[in-house]
Structures are given as C-alpha cells and as structure tokens.
Scaffold this motif. Structure first.
Motif, PDB file in Angstrom:
ATOM      1  N   TYR A   5      -3.020  -0.951   8.773  1.00 56.84           N
ATOM      2  CA  TYR A   5      -4.268  -1.597   8.361  1.00 56.84           C
ATOM      3  C   TYR A   5      -4.166  -3.053   8.801  1.00 56.84           C
TER       4      TYR A   5
ATOM      5  N   GLY B  57      -5.021   3.171  10.291  1.00 56.39           N
ATOM      6  CA  GLY B  57      -5.102   3.637   8.906  1.00 56.39           C
ATOM      7  C   GLY B  57      -4.100   4.734   8.604  1.00 56.39           C
ATOM      8  N   PRO B  58      -4.515   5.788   7.893  1.00 51.92           N
ATOM      9  CA  PRO B  58      -3.578   6.843   7.469  1.00 51.92           C
ATOM     10  C   PRO B  58      -2.775   7.426   8.632  1.00 51.92           C
TER      11      PRO B  58
ATOM     12  N   LEU C  63       0.007   5.209   9.321  1.00 55.72           N
ATOM     13  CA  LEU C  63       1.084   5.307   8.324  1.00 55.72           C
ATOM     14  C   LEU C  63       2.022   6.464   8.637  1.00 55.72           C
ATOM     15  N   THR C  64       1.453   7.571   9.059  1.00 53.57           N
ATOM     16  CA  THR C  64       2.277   8.741   9.376  1.00 53.57           C
ATOM     17  C   THR C  64       3.221   8.447  10.535  1.00 53.57           C
TER      18      THR C  64
ATOM     19  N   ASP D 124      -6.066   1.842  -1.176  1.00 52.52           N
ATOM     20  CA  ASP D 124      -5.081   2.381  -0.227  1.00 52.52           C
ATOM     21  C   ASP D 124      -3.647   2.285  -0.724  1.00 52.52           C
TER      22      ASP D 124
ATOM     23  N   ALA E 145      -1.401   5.499  -0.859  1.00 48.14           N
ATOM     24  CA  ALA E 145      -1.077   6.032   0.471  1.00 48.14           C
ATOM     25  C   ALA E 145      -0.028   5.171   1.160  1.00 48.14           C
ATOM     26  N   VAL E 146      -0.196   3.873   1.075  1.00 45.72           N
ATOM     27  CA  VAL E 146       0.764   2.995   1.743  1.00 45.72           C
ATOM     28  C   VAL E 146       2.130   3.087   1.058  1.00 45.72           C
TER      29      VAL E 146
ATOM     30  N   HIS F 128       4.323   5.864   2.133  1.00 47.24           N
ATOM     31  CA  HIS F 128       4.898   5.835   3.484  1.00 47.24           C
ATOM     32  C   HIS F 128       5.802   4.640   3.759  1.00 47.24           C
TER      33      HIS F 128
END
Lengths: 337, 337, 337, 337
Positions: A130, A143-144, A147-148, A170, A173-174, A177
C-alpha cells in the motif's frame, strides 16, 4: 507519576499499591528495576494527587513525569527497549539494516531486490503493498496481492518483513503478512490508525511526519504504547524545510536528542531523508555515527525502472559498497553489523 | 486532455466521442460550456495519444491539462463551483460564515455557542465530535454521542453542520449526522480517508495540511473528486513555519493563488491560522479582502472553560463585533454577508 | 523599568529621578503621558534593583518591561508613533502608499514609473540605487549615479523618497539623497549597519528578514532606537517557508501581532511577499484590512523590461486599479487613502 | 563557459584565446589541468556567443557552466581546493579542527580555553572579538581589544586563528590580527561585506545563513571568489526550521551535496547546529562520517560562566572525549586527525 518503593517495603506492597492505583481509575504500571521496585501511574493528575501515594508508608518518593509523553519517556523506563522484529533485534548493539524496494512491483523484482539486499547484509526486508501517493493517478501499490508476494519472498529468503498500513480497515490483512507494521510519515498523526495499530499485536515502525516536532512524534508513539504496544521503533526520515536541493532535510539532530528522551530504538531512513541516490551512503554513515540503532534504505534491482522512488533507490552494487564502508564506522562507535 | 468540438459538429458527436474515450478505458468527462461543447478525458497519456482525437472530424482542438491535478483544475472547469451545504451556498457572491466551538462538549454548551454565532450572522455550524489531539491523554471528543447532540442542536437552530471525520470506519455515522464532512489538516494526506470520504456522497471541507504545499493540497482535493465528489471546499488554516509567536502562519497568499488554479471555493480559518483570539478578527477581514469565499471561526459561549482551543476561540461578543466590522469590508470587495 | 510617579509628586521629582537613574549609569527616559508622569530606565537589571526606586516617596509604582525589546515596546510607549517621511506621515489614519520600481534604471524609466505611481495615489517614491542580488553577476544598481537620478525625479514630482543602504560606508551618501533609509531583508541582522543607520538622523524603513521571528525583528528595531532613532517603520515582506508556489509567504498575522506589541508603524510589501504580479493587488487589500499603516509596492513603467523583479512589478494600469479597489477597503477599516 | 583546447593546439593558443576573451570585456580564466589545457570565460552570455570560440581551430569543445555559480563550481574546477589557514590545511585528508570559546572574554579565559582545545587536538583557534547579538543589550565582544588578546594567545600557543568580521570598516583591523576571516551566518548575504572581505587577501570561512538555500550559499561564496579570493571554506551550522527542540537543524545533507557541486572545503559546526552541549559530540561524529573536511566547535574553560553560548559550549573534558571518539570514525572514512 513515578513511585519508588522504600528499600524495606514488604514484598506485597507493589501489588497493593498497583491495586490502589487501579481502583482509582488510573493506569497502573509495573516497571522493572534492578535495585528498587518502581511503579507508575498514569491518568488525571488531580486523582493522582488525591491518592496521596507519597504518604503511604511503603513509598519512598513520588515524582511527576515531566514530559508530555509518559510510557515513551526515559523518566519512566530508563533502560533501552529492544524490539524484536521476527527474530531480529532492533535497539541493541547490533545495527538493524532494513532494506528493499519502495514498492512490491512483481515477484521477480522483489526477490531480486531482496536477495541483493540480504547478500550485502540487510537483515529485515521492506517493501510497500500500500503506497501513499501525492497524486491519485500514481501507482499506489498492489494491495492484498502485494502482501502475498511480500510474504512469499520473505519466507523464501528467511527475512522478517516490515510494510506500511494506511487504513484501519487493512490492519488485519497486513498484520497477517508482516512481522512489523509501518506507519508512514503522512499518517503520523492519523490518530485512528495509531490507536488501531497499537492494538494489533505487532511491532510498529513509526516514521516521523515531515512537519512533526520531535515532541509530537514521541506523542504519536505514546498513542501506540497507550494502546498496549511496547514494541515501537522510531524512524527519522527527514523533515520539510525551505531547502529544495534535497527532497527532505534529514534531521540527524533528532537521533541523539530522541535517544536522550526515550527508551525506544530509532532508525534512520537516508533514502527519503535526501531523495538523491548518491547522498544515501554518506548520510547512512552519518546516521550510524550519531547513534542510530539501524538504517532503513531503499534498494531496487533496477532503479531506473522502479515504479516509485527510483531516484533515491540504491543500485545493488551501491548498497553492497555502503555496507562495506559502514562496517568500520559502526565499529568506531561500538556497534556491530 | 481537454477536447473542444467544432462549432458545426453534429449533435450526437459528444456522445460518440465520450463512448470512444470510455471504450479505451479512460475516464470521459462532459464539461458544461456556454459556447462550445467541451469534453475531457483522464487517464494514461499514451492511450490518449493512440486515440488520435485531434484527427477526429468533429474535434476542433485537443490540449493537455498541464496541472498535475485535473478535475480540480480551472483548465478543465473554468467556472466557479458553488458547493451546497444543506442549503447554504459556499462559493458564490454571498460569504459563507461557518462558526461554532472547537468541540461538542455538552448540549447546553453547543446550543449556547451555536445560537450566539447564528444571531451574529453565522450560516453553517461547526463543532467536532471526533477531535484529533496531539496527546493520547487529551480530550478527543464524545464520538457518536457528540454527533447526536450536534444534529439536534443544528436542527433546533435550522443550521446545516460540518464536522470532522477521522477514520474510514466512522464515515457512515458522520455522514448520517452532518451536512458536510471535514477532513482535518493532519489527515490531508490520509489517502484511504480521502478516497472513502470522496465516495460518501456529502460535500467535503478539506483543510490544508500544516506542511502541505498548495499543489499537494489540490492533489488531495483531486483524490476526493476522482472518487466522484465534485462538492469540495478548500480551507486555508495556516502552515507550519519557524515563527513561534503565532500557532501557525496563515498563508493568505494561498487564497488568490488557489482561486487562479481551481474552480473550487476556498474559506479561511483564522482561528487555527493564528491561535490567538485577538488576531482572529483582523485576519478574518484580511481573508475576505483577498478573495476568500467564506470564513471558518471558532466561537465558544465561554472560551476560558473550553475543553480545547480556548485560547483561539472568540467570545460571542467578539464574534458579533467581527461580523459588524466584516460587513463593510465584504461590501468593499463585492461580496454580501 | 517603567516608573510611574505619584499623582502628588512635586514638579521637580521627574528631573530628580532621571538624575538618579543617569548617575547610576543607566539610560533615563522621559515618557510623555497625559495623566501621570511616567519615566523609564534601561540597563543592567541588578543596578536598577539597587536603586530601589519603588521605595522613593514620589514613586507610585515600578514595573519591569517584560519584552526583550524596550524602546520599541508598547509597554514603555503606549501611543502610536507617526513617522514623518519628508512631510508624509506614516502611522496615522491616512495610509502611506510607497511605490516605484525595484531599481533606478534610467532617468526616463524612473520618471515614468514614479509619475504613474503618483498619478494613481502613491505618496512616497521607492527605488533602489544599491540592489542586493543573490548572484554577483546580477544587476546591482547604479550606486551614486542612481542616487542622483532618484533625488532629481523625486524633486521634480515633489515626492519624498525611501531607498536602501547596504554598507556603513554608503550611509552618508544615501542620507544626503533620501528622505528615509531602507534596511533590506537580508541585512535585518547586519548589526553594524543597524547601529550606524540608527545614528544617521533619518527615518528608517526596516524590512523583516526572510527567516526572522517577529521578536528578532523588533529587536533589530531596538538596535535602531537604542542608537537614538525613534523614526522607525517596520515592513512585512514575506518569510521563507516550504511553500514554493509563491516567492515568499506573506505573514499578515504579523501585522496585528506587531501592532499589539509596538508603537511603531508597519507597512506591508505584497510585491516581495508574493513574487507574482497578479497576487499583489489582493494581498495589498488584505494587508490594509488587517491593520497595516501602509503599503510598499513595486510599480514599473514596463515590467517585462525591468532589470530586476519584473515578474512582481505592477503595470501602471494595474496599480491604478489597485488604488481604486483599495479605497473602499481602506474606508471599511477606518483609514483614508 | 568552459573551453577545452585541442590536444594538438600550439603552445601559445591558450594565451591567444585568453586575450580574445579579455578583449571582449569578459573575465578570462586559466584552469590548471593535467591532460588538456582548459580555459574559462565569465560574463555576458551574448558576448560569449558572438566570440564563437567553438569555431576556433585550436578549440576542441566549448560548454556552458550550468550552475549559477561559476568559480565555485566543480564544473570549472574539478579538483578539491585546500585552503591554507596560517599553515594548517583545510580540505585535504587531515581533518581541520577549529575550536575555542564563542567570544574573547579575558586573556585568562581565552588562554585556558584555547590551551585545553589544543591539548586535545584542535589545530585552529576560534573566538569572537565582534559578536553579532540579537539584542542590542547583549555582550557584543571587546572589539579591537579582543583582537589583541586573540592574537597574543594564538601566538603563545602557535595556533592560527579565525575570527568574525561584521563591518566593512573593521576588515583591515581584523585581517591584521587573524589568519582567516569569518563571515557570520546572519551576514551571509551582506553583499557589501562579501565583496570587501573577498578583496582582503585572507582566507575566509563563510557560514551558511540560517535561511539560505545551498545555492544561495554557493553564490555568496561566488561573491568572495569573484572579488579575487580563492581561499574559501564553507561552514554548515544549521538552518532554521519549525523544530524547536534544538536551536537549529544541522543540515548534514548539505555536506555531501556541497562536495558534489563545489571544489571548496566544508566544515561542520555542531555547536550552533544543535545549541545543546550533549548533542555536539554525536553530531560532530556524524559530520565527519558524511564527509566534512573539518569541525568548528565551541569549547570554553568554564561554560556555565560564558558570556555567550554557554549552553552549547563543551567542557574541556567533553572536547577531549570527543577527539578520542572521533579518531576511529575519521579513520573509518579515510581521514586523519
């Protein structure tokens, strides 16, 4: 308020006093000390006064915390805090070297950049999924999906990772990861974000805002600590001044000043602090020379092709050379690398 | 890209061209013009070039929007925007006077402050239910309960209300109670908040950040507009400089400068811009004299008892006197009050 | 120290006390007051204390001057000072309008520019014979020859003139040709120049330095007054900040703030304060609206050909229009033009 | 304009071309180069163009000097300049350590302070006989008497001395007593002083003004060089920003930036750069780590009794400790002490 117990106070006096503090609606603190038992109490000064702790028979002395920040202050917590970022300590005698590209662009770009950084001595990976951008039309990160990729590359290389979170929505989610969450400079006084990140159970790297006085920065750290997080790393990344030759003015004065006021570790980001690739290595040396606990440096496998911050990203070979020249400077000030 | 159609272009050419723009994955814009049909297209410059709109027979000319902000720019939208805040226009010949206390403290405090402001000529109520505070231990507002009081008092007095929102998670609640949403200075580059507030369907008052260049401020407004909101009010509230005699340095240069660059209305906040009660009236006059579309002023029924910003809040009698002295100044520059 | 005599103190007590002050090696001051006799004493605080003036039978009260500046302070001198520049008052109800080109270029250029300014209402002529330039290769003025032209044109038109002096070695020459001496912004803390200009027996216009806090500016004025000159005009001309859209940030907050602290008049220079021609008129109006005692504006007969500061110099027609729009604003705040 | 001669240009071509340049009213420069003969020409660009030097048969290439400063630029003079201050080189591999008290107070004070500094490794003495003070009531130095003491102590200890000159009228006296003249920060754009000091035939230490951009600072140095002085030392001493925790913000970015732009040496003054004694040692290390050619440090035999700048002056023992810790840092970056 800092409460020092008498040398001959009974063993249960600490617990008793913490109970009194809590019952009065204040926040009780048990502060580890080697010689004396020291307690803390935070909250409304008038209620503190009414408690009259200084007349308690087991109390030797009571003194106010003069700084506007409390948990962050060295007055309350004299010893250096060492933050653990996925197994890598930040704040002890070993310098922490956080490096990586500005943004996660692709798996290949991130792996190549991270591997190069690690090969030269970086111990923590940085990269943004982000990205705060001045213009809504700029590349704002994957974004996601970013992160992956970030987690996969970090796991491949066995590096812990720090990455920015910009929205309370977020955080989960962050946090899933990353080993540490970064609060960006422009969000340093996003108080909703500070409170929520403080409660997220992850170490936090708190960048100084471009127009933040040091006291405001330490109060932003106080938000994080007041929300229950004692794993906070400060990051000096330059302030906004009238000078336009450099992107920001790296305020290295802040390093020894901050270390005198707080127990939290501080790292220096010479990439944003200068905005000019060739100034990054000398300013990295300077940051370590004046006492920083580590560095945060942008390294990209191919800076001219970077989607953001290319002008301030080091080429891998430059980073390798920086690490080489940093070693004797670190040794000269008693740090290891 | 700004596309001007030929005077003799067929009636359906605008629709046809907007379709081509949309099909190419760009954002089409229909811009109202009195003499010529003017269209806009935002997006990747290379795709725009490939469209070759300048060789379309119905197109007279195509020119780029030079400013980094597009929707915000006067290049794309030459006429002044008038924002409607619950029935009160901001941006026309009538000055908008937004006044009220810093924070919602109690129903009585808010009513007394708002009534006094309204009696002297204020047309929009301001007061915070969510207050950004430098220290986590400061009064940070009553949150939802504050919103309820705010709406009740506003309805009692028949005033529209503008109030700050600090977290994307609170937008719906604030939008349910307020006629316009305020983005505070410290959140001016909280891009997640900008995007979400831009999509909330309410007019927005966007304060300039204390270290924001004008261009960055207009780009923050571009975030709001790019998210679909064309009801944006800018608010100059002082920037951070080396001067410590005043809380901030009110940058009135920004007023005529901004008006030359954008069609959006701008109001001036001399309360935060000075931080000193006695400087508020003269700086309010100055703001209007150099072209501001309105004022945002802190008025409290009892400033010495205010929970925040007491030193810069006007006494009701001071505000009444300000309105009295403002009237001839407004008239002198062709505005009504 | 401010010494207020008792209402029934004998007529000779002022003289007697001033003698005591002088004998102690301090600077005595007789301050005109309508109701009470008020004296001042400046110098070493310990010697003042030893004098024990508060126990003198003719003294009603003694209070310290809290501001670091003394002669400049309203505490010592509550009434507004009106400075006389060659017959034109600066500081009273009539606004002083100082206008003219940045530099004396030629007799024709100066005459045309000055005549146009005067025709529209300017009352004092400005133009530089000695120009401070950032680069040694810039046009730095015609020096003595420029002074001669300046005096001739001023005499032709019957206007008093203010012009800059940059070197202690030039003071006599400049004072021979000008009605008032200007200390430029970059020399505001050239203390040798301040002392020498203070002793030159001419009114002085003291520009604020681009990085000077208001307190430092008033202390620079104190240098002039301490050297014996009570005819000092302050000039706000913008400060240096991070904002780059304008040449400087005109700090109009300083106008009402300064007027609350000192009895000296203050004028505003929107030309240097903005650096952009089109911003000069609105900022001139703003300066007057917030209480300035006058304006200092660059007007050139042909700005695109100006040897310096062309971008911020008004065309004669713009200046005429500014004067026209200024009149009702001045009237609105009780000033005449 | 930089003029590179052809490899096979006849031996007298340089002289011939310099003659053409001079005859055209431009300033000719002979620049020492190891491989090629390189000439310079400064002045009006149009005249330079008319000379058409690039079509001269002995000229290989002509290129403009892009920087606004010319003599100061590395473009014109690629090799580092080493300035000789009374036998001590500033700018080579050995770090220059300039130390001493803020002001000459008494012979004993100066001797004790200078001796302590020298014993710990200082190589050049600093102390002011003329002190710029914000208030006219502050201690402004002993003037000529101070110069006499300064010279005597310097001679006793065998140290060269650098001291400030503030007025063109004092230059001869100061030059008679000092090995190098200092231009103070507040006089950095006192152009009359720059021109006169540039012509005084002494090395000059030019402090950066608190609000000076780096480019303006280098243009101030250009004034000195254009007046015939090629012995100029730059001194970074902190800039004025919004941060109030420290007296100034030491801009160490400027060190590597300046070294990339100019051949002149640069030293760092961490005393004024921080204003806080305990921050001086770490910032001195940082200054050397990022490439400074030396340090300028305030050391006083008894700081609490200092008449000025006591809070930022080191105790002799602190200075000794600083020199001890500096040695390995200097070695780490390839400098000797």
């Amino acid at each position: 308020m800092i409460i020092v117990l008498s040398p001959n106070a009974p063993a249960d006096s600490a617990e008793r006093l913490l109970g009194r503090i809590k019952d009065a609606g204040l926040q009780p603190l048990h502060m580890p000390g080697t010689e004396r038992v020291v307690l803390g109490a935070l909250g409304d000064e008038r209620i503190l006064a009414e408690l009259a702790l200084d007349s308690d028979p087991d109390v030797e002395s009571v003194k106010p915390i003069l700084a506007p920040y409390k948990l962050v202050s060295r007055e309350l917590h004299p010893h250096d805090t060492v933050v653990d970022v996925g197994g890598v300590p930040v704040g002890g005698s070993a310098l922490a070297v956080i490096a990586g590209p500005c943004a996660v662009e692709t798996q290949d770009q991130l792996f190549a950049s991270a591997k190069a950084a690690q090969d030269s001595g970086a111990t923590i990976l940085r990269a943004g999924a982000y990205k705060p951008r001045t213009s809504p039309y700029g590349f704002s990160g994957h974004g996601p999906a970013g992160l992956t990729i970030l987690r996969e590359v970090a796991d491949d290389l066995g590096m812990p990772v720090v990455t920015e979170v910009m929205d309370t929505a977020d955080i989960d989610a962050v946090a899933d990861h990353a080993d540490a969450l970064q609060i960006g400079a422009r969000n340093m006084q996003n108080f909703a974000l500070l409170r929520a990140v403080g409660a997220a159970g992850r170490p936090v790297l708190l960048k100084r805002g471009p127009a933040a006085k040091i006291e405001e920065w330490l109060l932003a750290a106080e938000y994080l600590m007041a929300a229950g997080n004692d794993q906070v790393i400060l990051c000096e990344r330059g302030i906004r001044t009238f000078e336009t030759a450099t992107r920001n003015t790296l305020d290295l004065n802040a390093v020894p000043y901050v270390k005198s006021k707080t127990h939290l570790p501080i790292v220096v980001d010479p990439s944003h602090g200068t905005g000019i690739r060739d100034l990054v290595p000398p300013m990295a040396l300077a940051g370590v020379a004046c006492g920083a606990d580590g560095l945060m440096v942008e390294v990209h496998c191919n800076p001219p092709k970077a989607l953001s911050d290319g002008a301030q990203s080091l080429f891998p070979a430059q980073f390798a050379e920086l690490m080489r020249t940093l070693r004797p400077v670190a040794a000269a000030v008693g740090r290891t690398l």
